[in-house]
Structures are given as structure tokens and as C-alpha cells.
Design an enzyme around this catalytic site. Sequence first.
Site, short mmCIF file in Angstrom:
data_model
loop_
_atom_site.label_atom_id
_atom_site.label_comp_id
_atom_site.label_asym_id
_atom_site.label_seq_id
_atom_site.Cartn_x
_atom_site.Cartn_y
_atom_site.Cartn_z
N ARG A 135 44.59 5.03 36.34
CA ARG A 135 44.38 3.92 35.41
C ARG A 135 45.27 2.73 35.76
O ARG A 135 44.84 1.58 35.60
CB ARG A 135 44.60 4.41 33.98
CG ARG A 135 43.38 5.23 33.49
CD ARG A 135 43.66 6.00 32.24
NE ARG A 135 42.44 6.49 31.60
CZ ARG A 135 42.44 7.30 30.55
NH1 ARG A 135 43.59 7.71 30.02
NH2 ARG A 135 41.31 7.69 30.01
N TYR A 168 31.36 11.80 22.44
CA TYR A 168 32.53 11.15 21.84
C TYR A 168 32.53 11.26 20.31
O TYR A 168 33.23 10.49 19.64
CB TYR A 168 32.60 9.68 22.26
CG TYR A 168 33.24 9.47 23.63
CD1 TYR A 168 34.57 9.83 23.86
CD2 TYR A 168 32.53 8.90 24.67
CE1 TYR A 168 35.16 9.63 25.10
CE2 TYR A 168 33.12 8.70 25.93
CZ TYR A 168 34.43 9.07 26.12
OH TYR A 168 35.03 8.86 27.35
N PHE A 177 36.81 1.66 17.67
CA PHE A 177 36.27 1.34 19.00
C PHE A 177 35.06 2.19 19.38
O PHE A 177 34.53 2.06 20.48
CB PHE A 177 37.38 1.47 20.06
CG PHE A 177 38.03 2.83 20.12
CD1 PHE A 177 37.42 3.90 20.77
CD2 PHE A 177 39.28 3.04 19.54
CE1 PHE A 177 38.02 5.15 20.83
CE2 PHE A 177 39.89 4.30 19.59
CZ PHE A 177 39.25 5.35 20.25
N ARG A 204 45.56 14.87 33.47
CA ARG A 204 46.01 13.81 32.56
C ARG A 204 47.14 13.00 33.21
O ARG A 204 47.22 11.79 33.04
CB ARG A 204 46.50 14.40 31.22
CG ARG A 204 45.43 15.10 30.38
CD ARG A 204 44.39 14.20 29.79
NE ARG A 204 44.93 13.10 29.01
CZ ARG A 204 44.19 12.33 28.21
NH1 ARG A 204 42.88 12.53 28.07
NH2 ARG A 204 44.73 11.34 27.54
N LYS A 216 34.02 6.69 35.00
CA LYS A 216 33.30 5.85 34.04
C LYS A 216 32.56 4.70 34.73
O LYS A 216 32.80 4.40 35.90
CB LYS A 216 34.31 5.32 33.01
CG LYS A 216 34.94 6.42 32.14
CD LYS A 216 35.85 5.84 31.06
CE LYS A 216 36.43 6.94 30.18
NZ LYS A 216 37.29 6.37 29.10
N ASN A 223 38.57 2.08 31.40
CA ASN A 223 39.77 2.63 32.03
C ASN A 223 39.45 3.73 33.06
O ASN A 223 40.24 4.62 33.31
CB ASN A 223 40.77 3.11 30.96
CG ASN A 223 40.19 4.17 30.05
OD1 ASN A 223 39.07 4.63 30.25
ND2 ASN A 223 40.96 4.57 29.06
N GLU A 270 33.83 20.76 26.82
CA GLU A 270 33.29 19.60 27.55
C GLU A 270 32.60 20.01 28.86
O GLU A 270 31.60 19.41 29.24
CB GLU A 270 34.42 18.59 27.82
CG GLU A 270 34.93 17.94 26.55
CD GLU A 270 36.04 16.92 26.79
OE1 GLU A 270 36.48 16.30 25.79
OE2 GLU A 270 36.47 16.73 27.94
N THR A 319 46.13 5.95 28.46
CA THR A 319 44.84 5.36 28.07
C THR A 319 44.81 3.86 28.35
O THR A 319 43.84 3.34 28.91
CB THR A 319 44.60 5.60 26.55
OG1 THR A 319 44.78 7.00 26.28
CG2 THR A 319 43.22 5.16 26.14
P1 ADP Z 1 41.94 9.16 26.52
O1 ADP Z 1 40.68 8.79 27.30
O2 ADP Z 1 43.18 8.72 27.25
O3 ADP Z 1 41.98 10.61 26.14
P2 ADP Z 1 41.19 8.57 23.76
O4 ADP Z 1 40.62 9.95 23.73
O5 ADP Z 1 42.16 8.18 22.69
O6 ADP Z 1 41.91 8.29 25.18
O7 ADP Z 1 40.02 7.50 23.73
C1 ADP Z 1 38.80 7.74 24.39
C2 ADP Z 1 38.40 6.48 25.11
O8 ADP Z 1 38.11 5.45 24.15
C3 ADP Z 1 39.46 5.86 26.02
O9 ADP Z 1 39.54 6.45 27.29
C4 ADP Z 1 38.98 4.42 26.10
O10 ADP Z 1 37.87 4.29 27.00
C5 ADP Z 1 38.49 4.18 24.67
N1 ADP Z 1 39.55 3.63 23.81
C6 ADP Z 1 40.64 4.28 23.33
N2 ADP Z 1 41.41 3.47 22.56
C7 ADP Z 1 40.77 2.27 22.56
C8 ADP Z 1 41.05 1.00 21.95
N3 ADP Z 1 42.13 0.81 21.18
N4 ADP Z 1 40.18 -0.02 22.18
C9 ADP Z 1 39.07 0.16 22.95
N5 ADP Z 1 38.74 1.33 23.55
C10 ADP Z 1 39.58 2.36 23.36
MG MG Z 2 40.61 11.66 24.93
#
Ligand code: ADP
Ligand code: MG
Length: 140
Positions: free
Chosen positions: A104, A51, A59, A87, A11, A114, A128, A93
Site C-alpha cells: 500500500r 463486504y 464508505f 497483512r 483491487k 488501496n 473468504e 489501510t
Molecule cells: P483493510 O482492507 O485494511 O482490512 P477495512 O477492512 O477497514 O480495511 O476496510 C475495507 C476497505 O474499505 C479498505 O481496504 C478500503 O478500500 C475501504 N476503506 C476503509 N476505510 C475507508 C475510509 N475511511 N474511506 C474510504 N474507504 C475506506
Molecule cells: Mg478488512
Amino acid sequence: MSVEKTLSIIKPDATKRNITGLINAKFENAGLKIIAQKRLQLTRSIAEKFYEIHKDRPFYNDLVNFMISGPVVVQVLEGNNAVKLNRNIMGATNPEDAEEGTIRKEFAESIEANSVHGSDSFENAKTEISFFFAKIELIV
Ligand code: ADP
Ligand code: MG
């Protein structure tokens, strides 16, 4: 164990700090092979589409703005149980919840910034990967 492919994105927080090599070393040290990789500047519409699954989450807008705030590196990782293994290498996350040694934990700046994305299932990995890569780019 089966050989799988998964989609990874380094990222903008990580490309900005010039730590893509440190992150790639985490994948390679854990046995994942980087079989395709390219650096891109995502447009808003591409980031929104990628996304889309999160479009109703609070968010979502901030996440899209973050993902277009600088270049990303999209990549395909291959190895035994690549989806789950990646993962694990990434960590939780929220970096505050991530285990020692994970990407992370070591590199993320916040729950949003992250450092990495990784597909969360075999099915999503297929979708994807084809979102970002043509078949001809995946011949190893
Ligand atoms: P992951 O990337 O671990 O699969 P998610 O798919 O739930 O997590 O979320 C996608 C992305 O959105 C995260 O990697 C992070 O960049 C962002 N994100 C997730 N939860 C939050 C939050 N509570 N506040 C801000 N950004 C968030
Ligand atoms: Mg995800």
C-alpha cells in the site's frame, strides 16, 4: 509456526495500472505461495455480499462502486502465518500510514483505492476463501 491460507484480492486500481505482477512479486519475495488465482469482474451483488460486514460504515457504497469499477484478481496465498504475514506485506489501510516497502505504501492511490484486500483473521480467511474458490481449485 503453522502453514495457513489467506484470501487476497488485487483491487481495480491495480489491475487498471497493470501492476498485478509487481504485487505478486511482493507476496512471493516474502515467502507466500500463490496457490490459486483468477481474474474476475465482480457484480454489485457479489461485492455487496463480500463486504457485508462493512454495510453500516459510511464508505460502504463508495467501496462497492470502487470494487466493481474494473476487474479484480482473487487469490489464495499460502505460507507460515499467512494471514498475519500478508497483512504485514500489505501495510496499513491508509497508504499515508503504511510502512516503507509495503504494497500500500508503494502502490495505493488512496485509503479507498488501496490496491489489495487481505483477510484479517484465520476464521475470516476460511470464509473468504470459500466465498470465491471451490475445493477442487485449491488442490496443490
Ligand atoms: P483493510 O482492507 O485494511 O482490512 P477495512 O477492512 O477497514 O480495511 O476496510 C475495507 C476497505 O474499505 C479498505 O481496504 C478500503 O478500500 C475501504 N476503506 C476503509 N476505510 C475507508 C475510509 N475511511 N474511506 C474510504 N474507504 C475506506
Ligand atoms: Mg478488512
